[in-house]
Motif scaffolding. Structure first.
Motif, short mmCIF file in Angstrom:
data_model
loop_
_atom_site.label_atom_id
_atom_site.label_comp_id
_atom_site.label_asym_id
_atom_site.label_seq_id
_atom_site.Cartn_x
_atom_site.Cartn_y
_atom_site.Cartn_z
N LEU A 96 0.78 -1.38 -0.12
CA LEU A 96 0.03 -0.09 -0.13
C LEU A 96 0.79 1.19 -0.02
CD1 LEU A 96 -2.90 -0.86 2.65
CD2 LEU A 96 -2.68 -0.97 -0.08
N PRO A 97 0.39 2.35 -0.30
CA PRO A 97 1.17 3.75 -0.14
C PRO A 97 1.52 3.86 1.31
CG PRO A 97 -0.97 3.99 -1.53
CD PRO A 97 -0.87 2.66 -1.32
N ASP A 98 2.40 4.63 1.53
CA ASP A 98 3.16 4.64 2.99
C ASP A 98 2.29 5.31 3.92
OD1 ASP A 98 5.74 3.72 2.45
OD2 ASP A 98 6.03 5.65 1.12
N LEU A 99 1.32 6.35 3.66
CA LEU A 99 0.62 6.83 4.86
C LEU A 99 -0.56 6.05 5.26
CD1 LEU A 99 0.19 9.05 6.65
CD2 LEU A 99 -1.37 10.26 4.97
N PRO A 100 -1.37 5.19 4.17
CA PRO A 100 -2.42 4.34 4.81
C PRO A 100 -1.64 3.08 5.50
CG PRO A 100 -2.34 4.26 2.42
CD PRO A 100 -1.60 5.49 2.77
N LYS A 101 -0.66 2.55 4.81
CA LYS A 101 0.10 1.66 5.66
C LYS A 101 0.62 2.08 6.99
CE LYS A 101 3.59 -0.19 3.51
NZ LYS A 101 4.86 -0.60 2.95
N ALA A 102 1.05 3.35 7.16
CA ALA A 102 1.53 3.80 8.40
C ALA A 102 0.27 3.91 9.39
CB ALA A 102 2.34 5.19 8.40
N ASN A 103 -0.81 4.32 8.77
CA ASN A 103 -2.12 4.31 9.63
C ASN A 103 -2.55 3.01 10.30
OD1 ASN A 103 -2.35 7.16 9.70
ND2 ASN A 103 -3.84 7.20 7.73
#
Length: 639
Positions: A96-103
């Motif tokens: 996944l893109p980094d921000l949704p993964k981080a969330n």
């Protein structure tokens, strides 16, 4: 939607089941549906509605949900989260893109599935968050939902808020793990080793530090209590220092990650430095005012182990530990040597008793007497670990005192000889050499008066010379060997030889007896803070005469100081007289010969000379026997 832990479930989009393109009307309908479902409280539903309808508040909700994902992806992630299928979820977010993964990872930090690997993944998920792509995605969705677009500055500010939220959630997760300090330290060190540390690392460390404050405050208070106990004179320092060392270990377990990070930033962690300053003050007090070097060293070592990241004090602590270690060793050494020092000091006022005891049993174990306490204390100190040469030097000091201050070389010799022949530990090579030299000098000082008293008694002189040869070194030994040879020849000679020997022996004997015999002239006092340094003998040089063979007959007299030419006359004339011995046959020749002997004795039987001159002149005489014999023949022929 505020909470201690970050949660996707508490996001306004999740509560209302809205999408990024949901407009005002759709949100109103979704609010009614949520109220009907009764899965959330009315307060939560209303706050979610307000957050999504406010353009500014909506941005925080947009970023903290699942941006850049399709509806299908969002539904899949939501289903896996609700089902608690962590393994499947980790696989689903891998690309996944980094921000949704981080969330998603930040959300998992609040669950029991959180571990060190998940925390590391969260830190690194922030590496490549693409703000430009996010801005484009959000503005396209807002346009569809009829909401105003956002500026890049607004996006950056909101992302910073989200970073702090993730960092706090991660820090809370750390404190739920076993050994949180060690986990945090590994995470921090791993990030600092990378070319580019996580963009949320600083905030992560700050949040961890804030959460650690209550624990550190309790440890700091406990340390202060122990410091006060240590300052009480009756307190058992062993227990106190052990407790402080344990408290420092606990402090380090909690605070080490912060110290490592601050050191990397070029800073020093303030609370740790305050702890250091309070404890170092105690160390100085224990060492300087109370002489408790061992306990002060133990505390300094604990401080150095705990605070190596405090670069401004690390070198100071290393110096403290080294100095305290030396002082502690010296204190231990002196405690072992103290009975020996006391026994030797007492013996200085009882030299006659010491002499009698040494004559009776030597420097060895004794049942009673002046030697008993000295030897027993010496034996204990010499065998003790770490005392080195000190025990030998203490007894040596006593020997030098006896020789120099009490003019008793015999007793001094017996002490030094006892040190050399001691069967236990051995001194260093330097001290061994020095003791051997001093034994030789002391034995010579002892026996020279006896040799002088035996002058004319060939048997007595031979016996004393044999005794002196046992310990003689260097030039002394060479001269004694020559004297012994001459005595032996005299003992085997004719009557005329005896007459001649009356003069010759006086000369040769005097050459040994009147030599300036150096005895130890400096006293060595024991200082437990110094190490033995062998003294360097002063070298005496003499300028060669312009005529190396010149002889000058010295004036008549006793004890005169002769120069090289006058000493040369005494040596060379003695050789000539020795050669005349076998040439005198008539009574007249014997009478003339004895007259020369009398003249010779009046000038050469007792004189002083510069050290080294006699041996040098004797070397000149070697190999000139034929010349001396020719001179002797001319003299006898003239009679």
């Amino acid at each position: 939607m505020e909470s201690a832990n970050f949660s996707i479930f508490l996001n306004a989009f999740s509560i209302l089941k809205a999408g990024y393109a949901s407009n005002h009307a759709e949100i109103s309908d979704l609010v009614e549906d949520a109220e009907f479902d009764e899965q959330h409280s009315q307060e939560f539903i209303q706050r979610s509605q307000q957050a999504l309808l406010s353009p500014i508040a909506r941005l925080d909700q947009e970023l903290s949900w699942l941006p850049e994902l399709s509806t299908t992806q969002i539904n899949e992630i939501g289903s896996l989260l609700e089902a608690g299928k962590i393994t499947d979820l980790r696989e689903a977010i891998a690309f996944l893109p980094d921000l949704p993964k981080a969330n998603v990872l930040a959300h998992l930090c609040g669950t029991e599935s959180a571990d060190e690997t998940l925390l590391q993944d969260l830190l690194r998920a922030w590496d490549d968050v693409d703000q430009l792509a996010l801005l484009e995605f959000l503005n396209s969705q807002r346009q569809a939902a009829d909401f105003p677009k956002i500026e890049s500055s607004q996006l950056a500010a909101s992302i910073r808020v989200l970073e702090s939220t993730h960092a706090r959630s991660a820090a809370l997760s750390v404190w739920r793990l076993d050994e949180p300090g060690k986990v945090m330290e590994r995470l921090v060190e791993a990030e600092l080793k990378r070319d580019r540390a996580s963009r949320i690392l600083a905030e992560f460390v700050r949040e961890y530090d804030i959460l650690s404050e209550p624990r550190l405050a309790r440890i700091s208070e406990a340390i202060d209590q122990q410091i006060e106990l240590a300052r009480q004179p009756t307190q058992q320092l062993e227990a106190v220092t052990s407790e402080i060392a344990e408290l420092l270990r606990q402090w380090d377990d909690v605070n080490q990650p912060v110290q490592v990070f601050e050191q990397h930033q070029g800073h020093e962690e303030g609370r740790s430095k305050q702890i250091y300053e309070r404890l170092r003050s105690l160390c100085l007090e224990l060492a300087n005012e109370r002489g408790e070097f061992r306990h002060a060293k133990r505390l300094s070592e604990a401080l150095l182990h705990t605070f190596p990241e405090l670069e401004s004090v690390a070198e100071v602590l290393k110096g403290d530990v080294e100095a305290l270690e030396n002082l502690d060793e010296q204190q231990k050494k002196f405690s072992v040597l103290e009975p020996l020092v006391a026994a030797c000091e007492a013996a200085k006022s009882q030299v006659p008793k010491l002499k009698s005891a040494l004559q009776s049993s030597g420097f060895a174990p004794a049942r009673k007497g002046a030697v008993k306490e000295i030897f027993a204390a010496f034996d204990t100190a010499a065998k003790a670990s770490g005392t080195g040469d000190a025990a030998f030097l203490v007894v040596r000091d006593l020997a030098l005192f006896v020789n120099n201050d009490r003019n008793d070389p015999e007793t001094a010799f017996r002490l030094i000889d006892g040190l050399i022949t001691y069967r236990g530990a051995k001194p260093s090579q330097d001290v061994s050499i020095k003791l051997d030299e001093e034994r030789s000098v002391l034995h010579r000082n002892w026996k020279m008066p006896e040799l002088d008293r035996q002058s004319g008694n060939l048997g007595g002189m031979a016996k004393v010379v044999d005794e002196m040869l046992k310990y003689a070194n260097g030039n002394d030994r060479a001269e004694l060997v020559q004297l012994k040879s001459r005595i032996e020849r005299k003992q085997a000679g004719k009557k005329v030889k005896w007459l001649i020997y009356g003069g010759i022996a006086a000369v040769i004997g005097f050459f040994v007896i009147s030599d300036k015999l150096d005895r130890p002239t400096s006293r060595t006092s024991y200082q437990p803070t110094t190490t033995y340094q062998p003294s360097t003998p002063r070298q005496t040089t003499t300028s060669p005469s312009s005529n190396t063979s010149a002889e000058t007959r010295p004036p008549v007299g006793q004890g005169l100081a002769l120069n090289r030419a006058q000493v040369r006359y005494c040596v060379f004339q003695g050789e000539r007289l020795e050669a005349m011995r076998s040439l005198t046959t008539t009574n007249y020749q014997i009478s003339q010969f004895n007259a020369l002997i009398d003249d010779y004795n009046s000038r050469c039987s007792n004189f002083q000379y510069t050290s080294g001159v006699l041996s040098s002149v004797r070397r000149e005489a070697q190999g000139r026997t034929a010349e001396f014999t020719a001179d002797a023949r001319r003299i006898v022929a003239s009679w």
